[in-house]
Motif scaffolding. Structure first.
Motif, PDB file in Angstrom:
ATOM      1  N   UNK A 234       4.731   9.299  -7.344  1.00  0.00           N
ATOM      2  CA  UNK A 234       4.008  10.470  -7.874  1.00  0.00           C
ATOM      3  C   UNK A 234       2.503  10.333  -7.678  1.00  0.00           C
ATOM      4  N   UNK A 235       2.132   9.817  -6.504  1.00  0.00           N
ATOM      5  CA  UNK A 235       0.716   9.697  -6.156  1.00  0.00           C
ATOM      6  C   UNK A 235       0.014   8.496  -6.752  1.00  0.00           C
TER       7      UNK A 235
ATOM      8  N   UNK B 281      17.213   2.980  -1.153  1.00  0.00           N
ATOM      9  CA  UNK B 281      17.827   4.314  -1.199  1.00  0.00           C
ATOM     10  C   UNK B 281      16.809   5.422  -0.991  1.00  0.00           C
ATOM     11  N   UNK B 282      15.610   5.236  -1.526  1.00  0.00           N
ATOM     12  CA  UNK B 282      14.597   6.285  -1.391  1.00  0.00           C
ATOM     13  C   UNK B 282      13.761   6.140  -0.132  1.00  0.00           C
ATOM     14  N   UNK B 283      13.474   4.898   0.277  1.00  0.00           N
ATOM     15  CA  UNK B 283      12.669   4.642   1.477  1.00  0.00           C
ATOM     16  C   UNK B 283      13.296   3.479   2.246  1.00  0.00           C
ATOM     17  N   UNK B 284      14.410   3.718   2.949  1.00  0.00           N
ATOM     18  CA  UNK B 284      15.095   2.602   3.625  1.00  0.00           C
ATOM     19  C   UNK B 284      14.231   1.879   4.654  1.00  0.00           C
TER      20      UNK B 284
ATOM     21  N   UNK C 119      14.228   2.695  -9.687  1.00  0.00           N
ATOM     22  CA  UNK C 119      13.270   2.896 -10.778  1.00  0.00           C
ATOM     23  C   UNK C 119      12.552   4.234 -10.638  1.00  0.00           C
ATOM     24  N   UNK C 120      12.723   4.894  -9.516  1.00  0.00           N
ATOM     25  CA  UNK C 120      12.046   6.169  -9.243  1.00  0.00           C
ATOM     26  C   UNK C 120      11.808   6.320  -7.768  1.00  0.00           C
ATOM     27  N   UNK C 121      11.739   7.564  -7.315  1.00  0.00           N
ATOM     28  CA  UNK C 121      11.535   7.813  -5.893  1.00  0.00           C
ATOM     29  C   UNK C 121      10.127   7.457  -5.447  1.00  0.00           C
ATOM     30  N   UNK C 122       9.994   7.006  -4.192  1.00  0.00           N
ATOM     31  CA  UNK C 122       8.694   6.653  -3.640  1.00  0.00           C
ATOM     32  C   UNK C 122       8.166   7.790  -2.774  1.00  0.00           C
ATOM     33  N   UNK C 123       6.853   7.946  -2.760  1.00  0.00           N
ATOM     34  CA  UNK C 123       6.229   8.970  -1.933  1.00  0.00           C
ATOM     35  C   UNK C 123       6.393   8.627  -0.455  1.00  0.00           C
ATOM     36  N   UNK C 124       6.320   9.633   0.434  1.00  0.00           N
ATOM     37  CA  UNK C 124       6.418   9.357   1.873  1.00  0.00           C
ATOM     38  C   UNK C 124       5.312   8.412   2.339  1.00  0.00           C
ATOM     39  N   UNK C 125       5.629   7.627   3.365  1.00  0.00           N
ATOM     40  CA  UNK C 125       4.677   6.637   3.888  1.00  0.00           C
ATOM     41  C   UNK C 125       3.673   7.322   4.808  1.00  0.00           C
ATOM     42  N   UNK C 126       2.386   6.993   4.627  1.00  0.00           N
ATOM     43  CA  UNK C 126       1.335   7.537   5.493  1.00  0.00           C
ATOM     44  C   UNK C 126       1.558   7.122   6.942  1.00  0.00           C
TER      45      UNK C 126
ATOM     46  N   UNK D 162       0.825  -1.213   0.000  1.00  0.00           N
ATOM     47  CA  UNK D 162       0.000   0.000   0.000  1.00  0.00           C
ATOM     48  C   UNK D 162       0.858   1.261   0.000  1.00  0.00           C
ATOM     49  N   UNK D 163       2.048   1.174   0.593  1.00  0.00           N
ATOM     50  CA  UNK D 163       2.943   2.335   0.652  1.00  0.00           C
ATOM     51  C   UNK D 163       3.735   2.519  -0.635  1.00  0.00           C
ATOM     52  N   UNK D 164       3.634   1.586  -1.566  1.00  0.00           N
ATOM     53  CA  UNK D 164       4.374   1.672  -2.838  1.00  0.00           C
ATOM     54  C   UNK D 164       3.658   2.652  -3.768  1.00  0.00           C
ATOM     55  N   UNK D 165       4.009   3.928  -3.635  1.00  0.00           N
ATOM     56  CA  UNK D 165       3.381   4.980  -4.433  1.00  0.00           C
ATOM     57  C   UNK D 165       4.473   5.847  -5.057  1.00  0.00           C
TER      58      UNK D 165
END
Length: 489
Positions: free
Chosen positions: A351-352, A366-369, A442-449, A346-349
């Motif tokens: 750009x929304x 690297x983006x969301x350790x 592959x791209x940065x992930x959005x912050x986790x809720x 669910x946290x795999x987002x």
């Protein structure tokens, strides 16, 4: 006696009344009340959990409604896990439903009524109440599987689940009618008495009825060869709904399966062990090998759940108290691993937008350790690597099978196949870890809720610290008491 009957079923009565009250509120206020109803549904589940745990002052085994409904330590253990899993699933769904534009008040309510059906299944003491609880759960699940009517995959998932579910219900009813015809009873206690009276030869008709009954229940736990709906439904349903499917209904169905086989058919262990042995082996094999080729993480989790059902059934195949205790321990740890993994999904987002491909996890460390390390812990645990919770889950079911042995050595073979398929499944679990830590982003992930972060912290802590006595001793002790009550009943 009437008062005692009502008190034994008080948690279910409370859930039914509260659910209907919330349904009226939703009908009058519409989708504006979705979040409030979701929070209220969680509150109802927590209150129900308190009622289940505190009990009613009834004896160790209480019967209600003319023996159709039973409450014992086994029911309390299984209901507690189901309620926790359902509450966490609704909690994870709140933010997702709003972000994805599917904030409908019916979703938490359907999950609530499905949970009510699960509680009735777990306490079923008659073929009739078994079917009523099963259908209450199933009808709600059919709808929420297809809740995204504007999405082809969700509609297809709901249709497949409904058609195959109707087929399984027919098989279950046919088996129940044969059992009734050859025993003259639908109550579990009366069926057990009738089988004991038949002696060592239960009769071909009764065995055929048992086979059909097992086939109908095997569908509900997505055991091979009744697993066909699982990958499509897991992929097509909204992710929080998939998390709900993978946790609560599976536990309730396995608990019902266990109660049916150990209770009324306890004297036919050698007959039903062959069925459980077959579906356990085929589930472990298919779950291990079919998942290797998956590119969608939700489909991979579908095959993983099929394999996990196979491992859990190793405990049931043992046919003794230690085996059932191991099965209950396995399912408790499985629920924690599954809910934690789906919290990561669910946290795999990016750009929304939700992403569900395994390749999309590239460079997540690297983006969301925090997310990457949490997922790695869940994958290592599912692979059965010590000292994580998944290792102890498999240890207890394999240990029970080895100790039971079996006159022909079939349980030794079952345990060996389980260990070998665990090695195979480790390949695709570790492949996810490799993608997260060793491939280019592959791209940065959005912050986790915040809500998902809370679920992740709790589930990771439980998996990491299962090894310590304050967690492991109560888990094994309560599972042992629950299994003992089932065999005593």
């Amino acid at each position: 006696m009437t008062e005692m009957n009502y008190l034994a079923a008080l948690p279910e009565i409370w859930m039914a009344v509260a659910g209907m009250a919330l349904l009226l509120i939703g009908a009058f206020r519409g989708d504006r009340s979705t979040r409030a109803i979701g929070l209220a549904a969680m509150t109802v589940l927590i209150a129900t959990l308190i009622l289940v745990l505190t009990g009613s002052g009834a004896p160790s085994r209480a019967l209600a409604f003319g023996g159709l409904f039973t409450v014992d330590s086994f029911a309390i253990y299984a209901k507690s896990l189901v309620l926790v899993a359902a509450a966490i699933s609704i909690f994870m769904a709140l933010g997702y439903n709003e972000r994805e534009g599917m904030a409908r008040f019916e979703i938490p309510l359907l999950m609530l009524f499905a949970t009510l059906g699960m509680l009735m299944m777990i306490s079923a003491n008659d073929l009739i109440s078994l079917y009523v609880g099963l259908e209450l759960q199933s009808l709600a699940l059919y709808v929420i599987a297809a809740v995204r009517r504007d999405t082809l995959r969700s509609t297809e998932a709901g249709l497949k689940y409904f058609v195959l579910g109707a087929l399984s219900s027919g098989m279950l009813l046919y088996g129940a009618s044969l059992i009734y015809g050859f025993t003259g009873a639908t109550g579990f206690d009366a069926i057990a008495t009738a089988i004991q009276a038949k002696g060592a030869e239960p009769g071909l008709g009764l065995i055929i009825g048992l086979v059909f009954l097992c086939a109908g229940l095997a569908f509900k736990i997505s055991a091979v060869p009744f697993h066909m709906w699982t990958p499509d439904v897991y992929e097509g349903a909204p992710t929080p709904v998939t998390a709900f499917f993978a946790a609560a209904p599976k536990l309730a169905a396995i608990a019902l399966f266990t109660r049916v086989l150990v209770g009324p058919f306890g004297d036919m262990t050698e007959e039903w062990r062959q069925i459980i042995w077959f579906i356990s082996v085929t589930s472990m094999l298919l779950g291990s090998f079919a998942a290797i080729f998956q590119t969608s993480i939700k489909r991979l989790m579908a095959y993983s759940s099929i394999g996990n059902v196979g491992y859990a059934l190793v405990g049931l195949a043992a046919g003794n108290q230690a085996g059932v205790s191991g099965l209950l321990i396995y399912m408790a740890i499985y629920i924690v691993m599954t809910l934690g993994t789906f919290a990561v999904i669910l946290a795999m987002r990016q750009k929304g937008q939700m992403v569900e491909k395994i390749a999309d996890l590239a460079g997540l460390s690297r983006s969301q350790p925090m997310l990457a390390y949490a997922m790695a812990i869940f994958m290592f645990s599912m692979a059965g690597i010590p000292p994580l919770g998944g290792f102890f889950a498999k240890f207890f079911v394999f240990k029970a099978a080895i100790e039971a042995g079996g006159t022909d050595g079939s349980l030794y073979a079952l345990a060996i196949i389980g260990v070998l398929t665990s090695v195979v499944s480790a390949f695709y679990y570790l492949r996810i870890v490799k993608v997260m830590f060793f491939e280019e982003p592959a791209g940065g992930f959005d912050p986790v809720d915040g809500s998902l972060r809370l679920v992740l912290w709790v589930t990771v802590a439980l998996i990491l610290f299962t090894v310590i006595p304050p967690l492991l001793v109560p888990l094994t002790g309560n599972a042992g008491v629950a299994a003992a009550s089932l065999f005593a009943g």
